[in-house]
Design a protein around this motif. Structure first.
Motif, PDB file in Angstrom:
ATOM      1  N   SER A  26      -4.202   0.141  -9.946  1.00  0.00           N
ATOM      2  CA  SER A  26      -5.016   0.129 -11.164  1.00  0.00           C
ATOM      3  C   SER A  26      -4.141  -0.112 -12.392  1.00  0.00           C
ATOM      4  O   SER A  26      -4.480  -0.893 -13.279  1.00  0.00           O
ATOM      5  CB  SER A  26      -5.774   1.454 -11.305  1.00  0.00           C
ATOM      6  OG  SER A  26      -6.684   1.607 -10.237  1.00  0.00           O
ATOM      7  N   GLN A  30      -4.210  -3.512 -14.912  1.00  0.00           N
ATOM      8  CA  GLN A  30      -4.548  -3.473 -16.326  1.00  0.00           C
ATOM      9  C   GLN A  30      -3.735  -4.474 -17.131  1.00  0.00           C
ATOM     10  O   GLN A  30      -4.216  -5.029 -18.109  1.00  0.00           O
ATOM     11  CB  GLN A  30      -4.316  -2.062 -16.858  1.00  0.00           C
ATOM     12  CG  GLN A  30      -5.354  -1.065 -16.351  1.00  0.00           C
ATOM     13  CD  GLN A  30      -5.041   0.343 -16.778  1.00  0.00           C
ATOM     14  OE1 GLN A  30      -4.048   0.597 -17.455  1.00  0.00           O
ATOM     15  NE2 GLN A  30      -5.897   1.274 -16.391  1.00  0.00           N
ATOM     16  N   LYS A 718     -16.269  -0.919  -3.876  1.00  0.00           N
ATOM     17  CA  LYS A 718     -15.576  -0.316  -5.002  1.00  0.00           C
ATOM     18  C   LYS A 718     -15.301   1.151  -4.722  1.00  0.00           C
ATOM     19  O   LYS A 718     -16.202   1.897  -4.318  1.00  0.00           O
ATOM     20  CB  LYS A 718     -16.394  -0.471  -6.284  1.00  0.00           C
ATOM     21  CG  LYS A 718     -16.342  -1.873  -6.867  1.00  0.00           C
ATOM     22  CD  LYS A 718     -16.849  -1.914  -8.299  1.00  0.00           C
ATOM     23  CE  LYS A 718     -16.629  -3.304  -8.901  1.00  0.00           C
ATOM     24  NZ  LYS A 718     -17.077  -3.351 -10.312  1.00  0.00           N
ATOM     25  N   MET A 720     -13.500   4.366  -6.742  1.00  0.00           N
ATOM     26  CA  MET A 720     -12.964   4.859  -8.010  1.00  0.00           C
ATOM     27  C   MET A 720     -12.835   3.733  -9.027  1.00  0.00           C
ATOM     28  O   MET A 720     -11.849   3.629  -9.762  1.00  0.00           O
ATOM     29  CB  MET A 720     -11.618   5.548  -7.789  1.00  0.00           C
ATOM     30  CG  MET A 720     -11.685   6.755  -6.853  1.00  0.00           C
ATOM     31  SD  MET A 720     -10.067   7.513  -6.541  1.00  0.00           S
ATOM     32  CE  MET A 720      -9.643   8.049  -8.211  1.00  0.00           C
ATOM     33  N   GLY A 721     -13.832   2.832  -9.024  1.00  0.00           N
ATOM     34  CA  GLY A 721     -13.886   1.756  -9.998  1.00  0.00           C
ATOM     35  C   GLY A 721     -13.020   0.563  -9.685  1.00  0.00           C
ATOM     36  O   GLY A 721     -12.989  -0.401 -10.458  1.00  0.00           O
ATOM     37  N   HIS A 722     -12.308   0.599  -8.561  1.00  0.00           N
ATOM     38  CA  HIS A 722     -11.461  -0.528  -8.205  1.00  0.00           C
ATOM     39  C   HIS A 722     -11.988  -1.173  -6.939  1.00  0.00           C
ATOM     40  O   HIS A 722     -12.446  -0.493  -6.023  1.00  0.00           O
ATOM     41  CB  HIS A 722     -10.010  -0.060  -7.994  1.00  0.00           C
ATOM     42  CG  HIS A 722      -9.038  -1.193  -7.937  1.00  0.00           C
ATOM     43  ND1 HIS A 722      -8.523  -1.801  -9.068  1.00  0.00           N
ATOM     44  CD2 HIS A 722      -8.489  -1.848  -6.887  1.00  0.00           C
ATOM     45  CE1 HIS A 722      -7.702  -2.772  -8.708  1.00  0.00           C
ATOM     46  NE2 HIS A 722      -7.656  -2.815  -7.392  1.00  0.00           N
ATOM     47  N   SER A 723     -11.917  -2.511  -6.874  1.00  0.00           N
ATOM     48  CA  SER A 723     -12.478  -3.244  -5.746  1.00  0.00           C
ATOM     49  C   SER A 723     -11.461  -3.348  -4.614  1.00  0.00           C
ATOM     50  O   SER A 723     -10.294  -3.682  -4.838  1.00  0.00           O
ATOM     51  CB  SER A 723     -12.896  -4.650  -6.194  1.00  0.00           C
ATOM     52  OG  SER A 723     -13.434  -5.373  -5.117  1.00  0.00           O
ATOM     53  N   THR A 757      -6.408  -4.910  -1.482  1.00  0.00           N
ATOM     54  CA  THR A 757      -6.879  -4.991  -2.852  1.00  0.00           C
ATOM     55  C   THR A 757      -6.096  -6.046  -3.604  1.00  0.00           C
ATOM     56  O   THR A 757      -4.933  -6.308  -3.297  1.00  0.00           O
ATOM     57  CB  THR A 757      -6.746  -3.637  -3.574  1.00  0.00           C
ATOM     58  OG1 THR A 757      -7.344  -3.726  -4.856  1.00  0.00           O
ATOM     59  CG2 THR A 757      -5.285  -3.230  -3.721  1.00  0.00           C
TER      60      THR A 757
END
Length: 759
Positions: A26, A30, A718, A720-723, A757
């Protein structure tokens, strides 16, 4: 690689480290939005293929056929390309996983001398032991983590790549830095037989439009408690590219690949007249091994590359490359001689041991000029090249055991006789031949020319290569240095392609190959001889088609390939010498091999949701003549033991298919995919020698044909908001028992759970 300081212990998988890396994605992702690009256009490098031209499993371009970027449809050569997307969909772990999906390609006998040598396969019935990595030879170990694409050339290709067998060439291209911003992927796989694998691929733009860095790393661990074996593989592959100007770039690359095997699984017992698969001996199955607990087989490979490209103008581009590559192997082995003996052929010979460390240290300097222009409506492309090559084989340590253990013969019908006796390294005596080297020095000049007439409907390819080579051998036993210079080799290649319609082309090509054998070989009586160069030639006639607006591409070809002065390795023998017992694989050289056949390769993408690859190959490969391989009977009659025999590991029929289907969304699971495929071969020879029984030649036992199926399912989700992409792959779905070669059984049904990921 340094010798082991302690004996192996079972390692703990570093799943924890990988999970920590997954949590870090993550933060990495960003910074992706901060990546910038330079408005100055980068001049396209004619020596590389951009993956942007790939359409999933299909690629319209390749570099291996001419060493410059060329449309496959314009080449009078039979070629297949496997993209990175295809490698991921078949869950490839190594090079062989991919190449066997091409027509006329089958797994060979590389495991004879190196456990799970994954650079060993057969093309068009001819053994091809040395694939290429970015155009330079690669030995022993080639994982999939850093492979960007695999390009397979059928038929002799010495014009551009020098010393090769005539069946063809496999050249795989590694991943290089990109200026398209920061991106990457991280994956974890867990599977059957204590399998763990993690792969990191990360690209970063350090200076927009100027400097980019890429790192590919992987770790694999696989163990089998039923045979108490453990294997680990690591890969570290950083590379850096500097675009000095839009037309000038410099790439620096390093790769370190290691494979450590603790108690590697040994080969199966062997006799040319027996099919081990049919014997029914207790314990001679997938778990069979004669290795001792302290045995190991460790391999390390390193590659250093500096690659410079400058485009002077639209007509001339210069490229210079310096590459060093090394292969270092250390082996401690306690085992029996696996050739069956006894009146019932159920006994293994006396058990002993060996210890060795050896390797190859190679270097290349290559300079090329690509030239293209239009002259009176004729498109002209030329390539002028020079290459200096040094290939050095080193016997670092060669040690012999004190002798066979007493009462160490195994009865395969009685597992209670299987005693795992072993020597340690301290028990071995270092031979005087340790430290001997053999260095192959070659200077090569080559030129190739492509012409396009009639608005590109008629295309020609022609070229010639001249190699001037010699060998320097250092004998550590007596300190002597010998040199051997051979006549320069000249190999031509010519081809013509005619576009009958916008979608159908007809082509034919003729090419030659050569393969000097610079290392000395030994006869069965222990004496040495210097083999002559092997030479080959090949002819293709085929069609290429592109239908349904590019949704269907196919190549079909008939061919004939011949190879002469073949060096043939014989079963191991053990001789008593002044330094004790010595076991080695003798060789002889003579004769001609011929392969004829038909190949069909197809890619079909009927929609964005479906992709299919299919191949079929018919191969008729045999020993055309071999007057030296013979036995003399007591009455003086001579029997030729190879002439007329089928070549080993050349199945008459090979076929493969793989399909990917997008299934859509199912709740939280989006982009669901299903993959399924299989490949099969008909029965094939495990040796090209006729056994002699009762004064007559008798057919050897063939290895049975087999069909193997794989499937997979994957989807995006997804967390925790991550694909992430989740997947399950099943290899050998129906748990088929088969021998891909005579040395060991293929794995049974295997399950692999994947988590990937992108960032």
């Amino acid at each position: 690689m340094t010798p082991k300081d302690s004996y192996p212990t079972r390692r703990t998988p570093w799943v924890g480290a990988v999970l920590l890396a997954l949590l870090a994605t993550s933060a990495l992702a960003q910074s992706n939005s901060d990546a910038t690009t330079n408005d100055d256009p980068v001049v396209l490098n004619p020596f590389v293929v951009s993956t942007e031209t790939d359409d999933a499993w299909s690629s319209s371009q390749a570099v291996s056929g001419t060493r410059t970027r060329t449309e496959l449809a314009n080449l009078p050569v039979s070629m297949q390309v496997f993209t990175d997307a295809f490698l991921k969909d078949i869950a490839a772990d190594d090079l062989i996983d991919a190449v066997v999906y091409a027509a006329g390609v089958s797994q060979s006998a590389g495991q004879a001398t190196n456990e799970e040598d994954n650079t060993n396969f057969t093309l068009r019935g001819q053994s091809s032991f040395v694939p290429m990595r970015n155009g330079f030879r690669r030995l022993r170990l080639a994982g999939s983590a850093n492979i960007d694409r695999v390009e397979i050339i059928k038929g002799p290709s010495s014009l551009l790549y020098g010393q090769l067998n005539p069946g063809g060439n496999v050249n795989y291209i590694t991943k290089r830095p990109s200026l398209k911003g920061q991106f990457g992927s991280l994956g974890l796989t867990m599977g059957s037989e204590e399998f763990y694998k993690s792969v990191l691929d990360y690209n970063s733009v350090i200076a927009p439009g100027k400097l980019a860095f890429r790192f590919v790393g992987s770790y694999l661990e696989a163990g089998r408690e039923d045979v108490d074996t453990l294997m680990t593989e690591t890969l570290v592959n950083p590379s850096l590219t500097w675009w000095i100007t839009p037309a000038t770039q410099l790439t620096v690359e390093y790769e370190n690949a290691r494979r450590n095997r603790d108690r590697p699984q040994s080969a199966l017992p062997y006799n040319s007249s027996l099919n081990i698969d049919d014997m029914g001996w207790p314990g001679v199955d997938r778990t069979f091994s004669t290795s001792a607990p302290l045995d190991f087989n460790d391999t390390e490979m390193e590659v250093y590359t500096v690659d410079f490209v400058h485009r002077f103008n639209d007509n001339f581009t210069f490229r210079a490359d310096y590459t060093e590559a090394s292969w270092d192997e250390e082996v401690l082995s306690n085992a029996t001689n696996l050739n069956l003996i006894g009146s019932n052929l159920n006994m293994l010979r006396d058990r002993n041991g060996s210890y060795r460390r050896r390797g190859s240290w190679d270097s290349w300097f290559q300079a090329e000029i690509a030239n293209e222009f239009n002259w009176g409506g004729v498109e002209v492309k030329n390539l002028f090249g020079f290459q200096h090559e040094e290939l050095q084989y080193r016997s670092i340590i060669s040690a012999g055991s004190p002798g066979a253990f007493p009462n160490s013969r195994w009865n395969l019908e009685d597992p209670s006789t299987w005693m795992f006796t072993q020597y340690t390294r301290d028990d071995f005596t270092v031979r005087s031949s340790s430290g001997s080297t053999s260095t192959n020095l070659t200077d090569s000049w080559y030129i190739s020319n492509q012409l396009a007439f009639m608005d590109g409907r008629l295309r020609t390819l022609a070229g010639i290569r001249v190699d001037d080579f010699n060998v320097e051998a250092y004998n550590a036993a007596d300190g002597s240095i010998s040199t051997d210079e051979a006549e320069p080799a000249k190999v031509p290649q010519v081809g013509v392609l005619f576009k009958a319609t916008d979608t159908l082309s007809i082509y034919t090509t003729y090419s030659e190959s050569f393969l000097p054998i610079f290392s000395t070989a030994r006869r069965p009586d222990g004496t040495y001889f210097s083999p002559k160069p092997q030479t080959g030639e090949g002819m293709d006639f085929g069609i290429k088609a592109n239908f349904m607006e590019g949704k269907v591409t196919m190549t079909a070809a008939i061919y004939e390939v011949s190879n002469t002065n073949i060096v043939r390795f014989l079963p191991q023998v053990t001789l008593q010498t002044s330094e004790g017992l010595e076991t080695f694989a003798p060789a002889n050289q003579s004769g001609e091999e011929t392969s004829r056949g038909f190949e069909f390769d197809m890619r079909w993408k009927p929609s964005d949701q479906t992709q299919l690859i299919f191949s079929y190959g018919y191969t008729d490969a045999w020993v055309a003549n071999d007057p030296q391989s013979k036995v003399t009977l007591g009455n003086g009659t001579e029997l030729l033991t190879r002439q007329g025999h089928r070549l080993a590991y050349a199945p008459e029929h090979t076929a493969a298919f793989f399909v990917r289907q997008n299934l859509g969304d199912f709740g939280a699971f989006t982009g669901t995919t299903f993959t399924f495929g299989g490949r099969g071969v008909t029965d094939f020879e495990q040796t090209d020698i006729w056994p002699v029984s009762g004064g007559q030649l008798v057919p050897p036992a063939n290895l049975d044909g087999y069909v193997k199926f794989d499937l997979g399912i994957g989807a995006n989700v997804k967390i925790m908001g991550h694909s992430y992409n989740l997947g399950l792959n099943v290899k050998n779905v129906f748990d088929t028992t088969f021998l891909p070669n005579r040395y060991r059984y293929a794995p049974g049904r295997q399950f692999f759970l994947r988590l990937n990921t992108r960032f």
